[in-house]
Design a protein around this motif. Structure first.
Motif, short mmCIF file in Angstrom:
data_model
loop_
_atom_site.label_atom_id
_atom_site.label_comp_id
_atom_site.label_asym_id
_atom_site.label_seq_id
_atom_site.Cartn_x
_atom_site.Cartn_y
_atom_site.Cartn_z
N TRP A 29 0.85 -1.18 0.00
CA TRP A 29 0.00 0.00 0.00
C TRP A 29 0.89 1.23 0.00
O TRP A 29 1.70 1.42 0.90
N GLU A 30 0.77 2.06 -1.03
CA GLU A 30 1.61 3.25 -1.13
C GLU A 30 0.88 4.32 -1.92
O GLU A 30 0.34 4.04 -3.00
N ASP A 31 0.85 5.52 -1.41
CA ASP A 31 0.19 6.66 -2.08
C ASP A 31 -1.25 6.36 -2.46
O ASP A 31 -1.71 6.74 -3.54
N LEU A 45 -2.88 -0.42 -8.53
CA LEU A 45 -4.34 -0.34 -8.59
C LEU A 45 -4.80 0.86 -7.79
O LEU A 45 -4.41 1.03 -6.63
N ALA A 46 -5.65 1.68 -8.41
CA ALA A 46 -6.15 2.87 -7.75
C ALA A 46 -7.66 2.95 -7.93
O ALA A 46 -8.19 2.47 -8.93
N ALA A 142 9.33 -3.61 -8.75
CA ALA A 142 9.62 -2.20 -8.42
C ALA A 142 9.30 -1.89 -6.96
O ALA A 142 10.18 -1.50 -6.20
N ARG A 143 8.04 -2.02 -6.58
CA ARG A 143 7.66 -1.74 -5.19
C ARG A 143 7.18 -2.98 -4.47
O ARG A 143 7.25 -3.05 -3.25
N ALA A 144 6.66 -3.94 -5.23
CA ALA A 144 6.11 -5.16 -4.63
C ALA A 144 7.00 -6.36 -4.95
O ALA A 144 7.86 -6.30 -5.83
N TRP A 145 6.78 -7.42 -4.20
CA TRP A 145 7.47 -8.69 -4.45
C TRP A 145 6.45 -9.72 -4.90
O TRP A 145 5.32 -9.73 -4.41
N ALA A 146 6.88 -10.58 -5.84
CA ALA A 146 6.06 -11.74 -6.18
C ALA A 146 6.22 -12.77 -5.07
O ALA A 146 7.34 -13.01 -4.60
#
Length: 276
Positions: A29-31, A45-46, A142-146
Motif C-alpha cells: 500500500w503506497e500513495d 491499482l487505484a 519495483a515496489r512489490a514482491w512476487a
DNA sequence: TACCAGGTAAAAA
DNA sequence: TTTTTACATGGT
C-alpha cells in the motif's frame, strides 16, 4: 486502463486488510494505491469510478485476476437482501461497510502458505514472518514482491524456513506441501467438502486452513471458518454481549447466514476490527 | 515478565 | 476415544 467491478464496490474497505497487520511486501500500500505482481508484472491499482484504474494496462487474463483480487465474484446484492430479511444486526453492518468485497488470494499455493504462517500466532507475527519468507525466496519487482513460487520453496530446506522464524513443524509443512504431488489448481473444480478432504489429508493443513482456502482463494459462498479465533470473538462481541463461544457453537451459528456464510464471516471480522 | 495470538499433530490419558 | 502438550514469534 479501467477494470470494472460490480456495484457496490469500495476500494478503501476491500483493501483495508492490506493496511491493518503490518508491512506486506506482496500487497504494498503506497500513495493510496495497491501494488501487486500479477502474472509476472507489477501493477498499481487505484480507485476509479465504476472500478479500479490499473497501470500499466494489462491483458485480459490479468484483468480477470485483478477482478478476483478485488472480490468481484461475490454476490453483494443477494447478501444484502438476505441480511435485510433475516438479520437486522448484519443488515446494519452491510450498510456501514457498503462495498466491502473480500479480497481473494489469486494463487492457491500462496493462500495455503499464508495460512500456515498464520496458524496459532497473531496476524502481526504472521505478517512479519511471511515478510521475511517473501524477501528470501520471492522475486523483487519495483515496489512489490512476487510471492515465492512453489518450485522455489520446494528447493529450499526446512532449516532455511526455520531461520525465517517459522517453527520447525511449520517449516516442514510448507516444504512438504511444495514438494507434494497435489495439483492445487485442480481443487477449484471440486465441491467444498472434497476440497476440504483433499487439503486436510496433507500434513499441516487442518480444517481451519481448508476453510480459509475455500473462503479466500476459491471464494465459495458458504465457507465459514468456525474454528477461527477472531471469528468466534466477533460472533461473541457482536451477537452475544461478549459471552465466549465454542467452535461448535460458532459452526451452528453460521446457519443463519446460509448461502452467504463467506461474506458474513468477512463482514463480522471487519466490523469487529474497524467499527469497534 | 508473563501471556496471548485468525492451529495442528502427536503424545498421553 | 478424548484430552493435553509443544511449538516460535511479535505485541502488550
Amino acid at each position: 486502463m479501467l477494470v470494472a467491478l460490480p456495484e457496490p464496490f469500495s476500494f478503501e474497505l476491500t483493501t483495508e486488510r492490506y493496511r491493518s497487520f503490518g508491512r506486506d511486501p506482496v500487497n504494498v500500500w503506497e500513495d493510496g494505491r495497491l501494488h501487486r505482481v500479477v502474472a509476472g508484472r507489477e501493477l498499481a491499482l487505484a480507485p476509479a469510478p465504476g472500478g479500479v484504474r490499473v497501470e500499466p494496462p494489462a491483458r485480459g487474463d490479468v484483468e480477470a485476476e485483478v477482478r478476483r483480487l478485488l472480490g468481484a465474484p461475490f454476490d453483494l446484492v443477494g447478501f444484502a437482501a438476505h441480511a435485510e430479511t433475516a438479520d437486522p444486526l448484519l443488515a446494519r453492518l452491510v450498510r456501514a461497510l457498503r462495498g466491502l468485497r473480500p479480497s481473494l488470494t489469486p494463487d492457491p499455493f500462496e493462500a495455503l502458505v499464508g495460512s500456515i504462517t498464520a496458524q496459532q500466532v497473531s496476524l502481526r507475527a504472521a505478517v512479519a514472518i511471511r515478510c521475511r519468507l517473501v524477501e528470501r525466496l520471492g522475486e523483487r519487482h519495483a515496489r512489490a514482491w512476487a510471492f515465492p513460487t512453489r518450485e522455489r520453496v520446494a528447493a529450499a530446506s526446512p532449516d532455511d524456513l526455520r531461520a525465517l522464524g517459522l517453527s520447525t513443524r511449520k517449516a516442514e509443512y510448507v516444504v512438504s506441501l511444495a514438494r507434494s504431488d497435489v495439483d492445487l489448481h485442480r481443487l477449484a473444480a471440486l465441491p467444498d467438502d472434497d476440497v476440504k478432504r483433499a487439503l486436510t489429508a496433507l500434513r499441516g493443513l487442518g480444517e481451519w486452513t481448508a476453510d480459509w482456502f475455500l473462503a479466500r482463494h476459491l471464494g465459495r459462498p458458504d465457507a465459514w471458518p468456525a474454528g477461527d479465533l477472531a471469528l468466534r470473538k466477533a460472533v461473541s462481541a457482536l451477537y452475544l454481549d461478549g459471552r465466549p463461544v465454542s467452535v461448535e457453537e460458532t459452526r451452528a451459528f453460521g446457519a443463519r447466514f446460509d448461502r452467504h456464510r463467506n461474506l458474513a464471516a468477512h463482514y463480522l471480522l471487519v466490523a469487529n476490527r474497524v467499527l469497534a
